[in-house]
Design an enzyme around this catalytic site. Structure first.
Site, PDB file in Angstrom:
ATOM      1  N   ARG A  18       4.705   1.384 -18.638  1.00  0.00           N
ATOM      2  CA  ARG A  18       5.289   2.567 -19.316  1.00  0.00           C
ATOM      3  C   ARG A  18       6.323   2.211 -20.379  1.00  0.00           C
ATOM      4  O   ARG A  18       7.193   3.013 -20.721  1.00  0.00           O
ATOM      5  CB  ARG A  18       5.918   3.533 -18.315  1.00  0.00           C
ATOM      6  CG  ARG A  18       4.926   4.145 -17.375  1.00  0.00           C
ATOM      7  CD  ARG A  18       5.366   5.529 -16.927  1.00  0.00           C
ATOM      8  NE  ARG A  18       4.369   6.067 -16.044  1.00  0.00           N
ATOM      9  CZ  ARG A  18       4.329   5.805 -14.741  1.00  0.00           C
ATOM     10  NH1 ARG A  18       5.237   5.035 -14.197  1.00  0.00           N
ATOM     11  NH2 ARG A  18       3.386   6.333 -14.007  1.00  0.00           N
ATOM     12  N   LYS A  36       5.875   3.030 -35.717  1.00  0.00           N
ATOM     13  CA  LYS A  36       4.482   3.464 -35.563  1.00  0.00           C
ATOM     14  C   LYS A  36       3.666   2.307 -35.013  1.00  0.00           C
ATOM     15  O   LYS A  36       3.616   1.234 -35.631  1.00  0.00           O
ATOM     16  CB  LYS A  36       3.891   3.891 -36.913  1.00  0.00           C
ATOM     17  CG  LYS A  36       4.275   5.284 -37.344  1.00  0.00           C
ATOM     18  CD  LYS A  36       3.457   5.683 -38.572  1.00  0.00           C
ATOM     19  CE  LYS A  36       3.864   7.033 -39.084  1.00  0.00           C
ATOM     20  NZ  LYS A  36       3.152   7.391 -40.341  1.00  0.00           N
ATOM     21  N   GLU A  82       3.333  -1.730 -51.871  1.00  0.00           N
ATOM     22  CA  GLU A  82       4.205  -0.834 -51.084  1.00  0.00           C
ATOM     23  C   GLU A  82       5.620  -0.807 -51.673  1.00  0.00           C
ATOM     24  O   GLU A  82       6.321   0.198 -51.574  1.00  0.00           O
ATOM     25  CB  GLU A  82       4.267  -1.264 -49.615  1.00  0.00           C
ATOM     26  CG  GLU A  82       2.915  -1.327 -48.902  1.00  0.00           C
ATOM     27  CD  GLU A  82       2.257   0.029 -48.642  1.00  0.00           C
ATOM     28  OE1 GLU A  82       2.928   1.076 -48.752  1.00  0.00           O
ATOM     29  OE2 GLU A  82       1.046   0.030 -48.320  1.00  0.00           O
ATOM     30  N   GLU A 130       7.686  11.913 -38.567  1.00  0.00           N
ATOM     31  CA  GLU A 130       6.862  12.404 -39.687  1.00  0.00           C
ATOM     32  C   GLU A 130       6.558  13.894 -39.595  1.00  0.00           C
ATOM     33  O   GLU A 130       5.410  14.312 -39.603  1.00  0.00           O
ATOM     34  CB  GLU A 130       5.556  11.592 -39.822  1.00  0.00           C
ATOM     35  CG  GLU A 130       4.909  11.803 -41.191  1.00  0.00           C
ATOM     36  CD  GLU A 130       3.738  10.893 -41.493  1.00  0.00           C
ATOM     37  OE1 GLU A 130       3.813   9.699 -41.175  1.00  0.00           O
ATOM     38  OE2 GLU A 130       2.761  11.392 -42.065  1.00  0.00           O
ATOM     39  N   ARG A 180       8.969  11.818 -44.184  1.00  0.00           N
ATOM     40  CA  ARG A 180       8.354  10.513 -43.933  1.00  0.00           C
ATOM     41  C   ARG A 180       6.958  10.458 -44.566  1.00  0.00           C
ATOM     42  O   ARG A 180       6.467   9.392 -44.932  1.00  0.00           O
ATOM     43  CB  ARG A 180       8.290  10.221 -42.431  1.00  0.00           C
ATOM     44  CG  ARG A 180       7.757   8.828 -42.131  1.00  0.00           C
ATOM     45  CD  ARG A 180       8.096   8.348 -40.734  1.00  0.00           C
ATOM     46  NE  ARG A 180       7.497   7.052 -40.486  1.00  0.00           N
ATOM     47  CZ  ARG A 180       7.701   6.322 -39.402  1.00  0.00           C
ATOM     48  NH1 ARG A 180       8.493   6.769 -38.450  1.00  0.00           N
ATOM     49  NH2 ARG A 180       7.116   5.151 -39.256  1.00  0.00           N
ATOM     50  N   HIS A 231      -1.738   6.749 -50.644  1.00  0.00           N
ATOM     51  CA  HIS A 231      -2.520   6.358 -49.473  1.00  0.00           C
ATOM     52  C   HIS A 231      -3.696   7.290 -49.185  1.00  0.00           C
ATOM     53  O   HIS A 231      -4.676   6.865 -48.579  1.00  0.00           O
ATOM     54  CB  HIS A 231      -1.622   6.245 -48.230  1.00  0.00           C
ATOM     55  CG  HIS A 231      -0.806   4.976 -48.224  1.00  0.00           C
ATOM     56  ND1 HIS A 231       0.138   4.701 -49.197  1.00  0.00           N
ATOM     57  CD2 HIS A 231      -0.796   3.914 -47.385  1.00  0.00           C
ATOM     58  CE1 HIS A 231       0.688   3.525 -48.944  1.00  0.00           C
ATOM     59  NE2 HIS A 231       0.134   3.023 -47.857  1.00  0.00           N
ATOM     60  N   HIS A 250      -6.911   5.317 -48.901  1.00  0.00           N
ATOM     61  CA  HIS A 250      -7.729   5.244 -47.680  1.00  0.00           C
ATOM     62  C   HIS A 250      -9.179   5.616 -47.963  1.00  0.00           C
ATOM     63  O   HIS A 250     -10.099   5.084 -47.338  1.00  0.00           O
ATOM     64  CB  HIS A 250      -7.161   6.161 -46.596  1.00  0.00           C
ATOM     65  CG  HIS A 250      -5.954   5.571 -45.913  1.00  0.00           C
ATOM     66  ND1 HIS A 250      -5.058   6.324 -45.204  1.00  0.00           N
ATOM     67  CD2 HIS A 250      -5.503   4.298 -45.842  1.00  0.00           C
ATOM     68  CE1 HIS A 250      -4.098   5.535 -44.730  1.00  0.00           C
ATOM     69  NE2 HIS A 250      -4.343   4.307 -45.111  1.00  0.00           N
ATOM     70  N   HIS A 258     -11.821  -3.932 -51.741  1.00  0.00           N
ATOM     71  CA  HIS A 258     -10.387  -3.914 -52.064  1.00  0.00           C
ATOM     72  C   HIS A 258      -9.571  -4.067 -50.788  1.00  0.00           C
ATOM     73  O   HIS A 258      -9.820  -3.385 -49.805  1.00  0.00           O
ATOM     74  CB  HIS A 258     -10.027  -2.584 -52.732  1.00  0.00           C
ATOM     75  CG  HIS A 258     -10.713  -2.374 -54.040  1.00  0.00           C
ATOM     76  ND1 HIS A 258     -10.330  -3.035 -55.185  1.00  0.00           N
ATOM     77  CD2 HIS A 258     -11.760  -1.598 -54.390  1.00  0.00           C
ATOM     78  CE1 HIS A 258     -11.106  -2.659 -56.181  1.00  0.00           C
ATOM     79  NE2 HIS A 258     -11.989  -1.797 -55.720  1.00  0.00           N
TER      80      HIS A 258
HETATM   81  N1  GLY Z   1       3.526   3.444 -43.030  1.00  0.00           N
HETATM   82  C1  GLY Z   1       3.977   4.782 -43.110  1.00  0.00           C
HETATM   83  C2  GLY Z   1       5.008   5.135 -42.108  1.00  0.00           C
HETATM   84  O1  GLY Z   1       5.510   4.283 -41.409  1.00  0.00           O
HETATM   85  O2  GLY Z   1       5.310   6.277 -41.982  1.00  0.00           O
END
Ligand code: GLY
Length: 365
Positions: free
Chosen positions: A121, A143, A185, A237, A241, A248, A252, A266
């Site tokens: 956990r 994340k 980035e 987010e 965020r 992206h 994507h 790519h």
């Molecule tokens: N890579 C985008 C974020 O961490 O929100």
């Protein structure tokens, strides 16, 4: 040592940046997660290079070390790899307070982080990113997750690390294409938050690509600070965020469709580069932003050696189809992050398909 502090309501941690820092990892980890044992999950290609340094440093700090690895390809960021890692942790009796240390790029950090979030956990987690992309983006902000056959990052969690240790010397062994990809980035951070960072990049690209140590530390420190500031303002987010997704949604779509094309594919940073150009074209055409932003963006990406147009993109209807399936779609509307001016972006969901199609045509060469 440069230090960026990330303070959240229930947790705070430091991101420390310095050349050669992996050799001091043991004492740094001990200060935040003291325990009898620790587990390293490393990129399998680092077993001969950085992993022995990390093991030795942890042993010097009196940890019993479980040293494991995983292959770094995106196709290994999955539940099979996690099961294999859980087995290793259980067989060596790693406990609730044994830290897990990720050593490698984003794939390793995301997978090891999800293991750390779920094993018993949740156990303390330390990130040691060795790619520019992971240093300035994935390793900061909590994340973590893995892919499912149905799509990327479909399962995961927010599990903030106890510490992020960035040894900028590791950038010296990064393939140049990956260094350039990570810079996409950094360009993104300039556009979404910081005109002065963008101007600094314009002036210092040569020093960065030549791997000048001071330039690399400043590059990483400035970009980590922006990422940390965005995460502090919106950890989960629910708002700003999402600005980090600039480029992206388009990017994507390129990554997801390139299996349909017969030419070279790519990398992530290259797709983001094209995505930022497409989004900025859209913003300029819609009258949301001055054309000078597009000119400077294309100029900087050219200097870095990132693509600003491509001949091998999938047909536009396929690209648009993927954009509709993206996690960033809400209520059926494609949500885009578009620049208002250098250093400032907005989230919009009112762009007609025809405008998005036109933006794709602008980056098709
Ligand atoms: N890579 C985008 C974020 O961490 O929100």
């Amino acid at each position: 040592m440069s230090v960026v502090e990330l303070k959240l309501s229930h947790h705070a941690y430091r991101i420390v940046i310095e050349p050669g820092l992996l050799g001091k990892l043991g004492e740094l980890v001990h200060a935040v997660a003291p325990h009898r044992s620790a587990a390293i999950i490393a990129d399998a290609s680092l077993t001969e290079t950085y992993q022995p340094t990390v093991v030795a440093s942890l042993e010097q700090a009196k940890y019993e070390v479980l040293s494991t690895s995983m292959p770094a390809g995106e196709n290994h960021k999955n539940l099979d790899t996690m099961r294999h890692l859980y087995d290793a942790l259980l067989s060596s009796h790693q406990e609730r307070n044994s830290p897990i240390i990720a050593l490698g790029g984003g794939v390793v950090g995301d997978t090891a982080g999800f293991v750390a979030a779920s094993y018993l956990r949740g156990v303390p987690f330390i990130q040691c990113p060795t790619t520019l992309l992971a240093m300035v983006d994935a390793s900061v902000g909590g994340k973590v997750g893995v892919n499912l056959p149905q799509g990327k990052n479909l399962i995961g969690a927010f599990h903030q690390p106890h510490l992020v240790v960035i040894d900028t010397d590791t950038l010296g062994s990064l393939p140049p294409r990956e260094l350039r990809g990570g810079l996409a980035e950094c360009v993104k951070h300039g556009i979404i938050r910081d005109e002065s960072l963008f101007a600094w990049l314009e002036e210092n690209v040569g020093r960065i690509l030549a791997l000048e140590s001071e330039a690399l530390v400043e590059l990483v420190q400035r970009n980590v600070q922006i990422k940390a500031t965005v995460v502090m303002a919106d950890e989960k987010e629910s708002g700003q965020r999402a600005h980090l997704n600039f480029g992206h949604t388009f990017g994507h779509a390129i990554e997801a469709t390139q299996k349909y094309t017969d030419q070279g594919s790519h990398h992530h940073g290259e797709a983001v580069s094209l995505g930022m150009v497409a989004a900025t074209h859209l913003a300029v055409t819609a009258g949301r932003c001055d054309a000078s932003v597009l000119d400077r963006l294309v100029g900087l990406l050219d200097q870095i050696g990132l693509p600003t147009s491509a001949g091998n993109l999938a047909p536009t209807d396929q690209l648009l189809g993927v954009m509709r399936l993206d996690k960033k779609v809400s209520d059926g509307q494609i949500r885009l992050v578009l620049p208002d001016q250098m250093g400032q972006v907005s989230i919009v969901n009112d762009q007609p398909d025809s405008a998005i199609e036109a933006a794709w045509e602008k980056v098709r060469s």
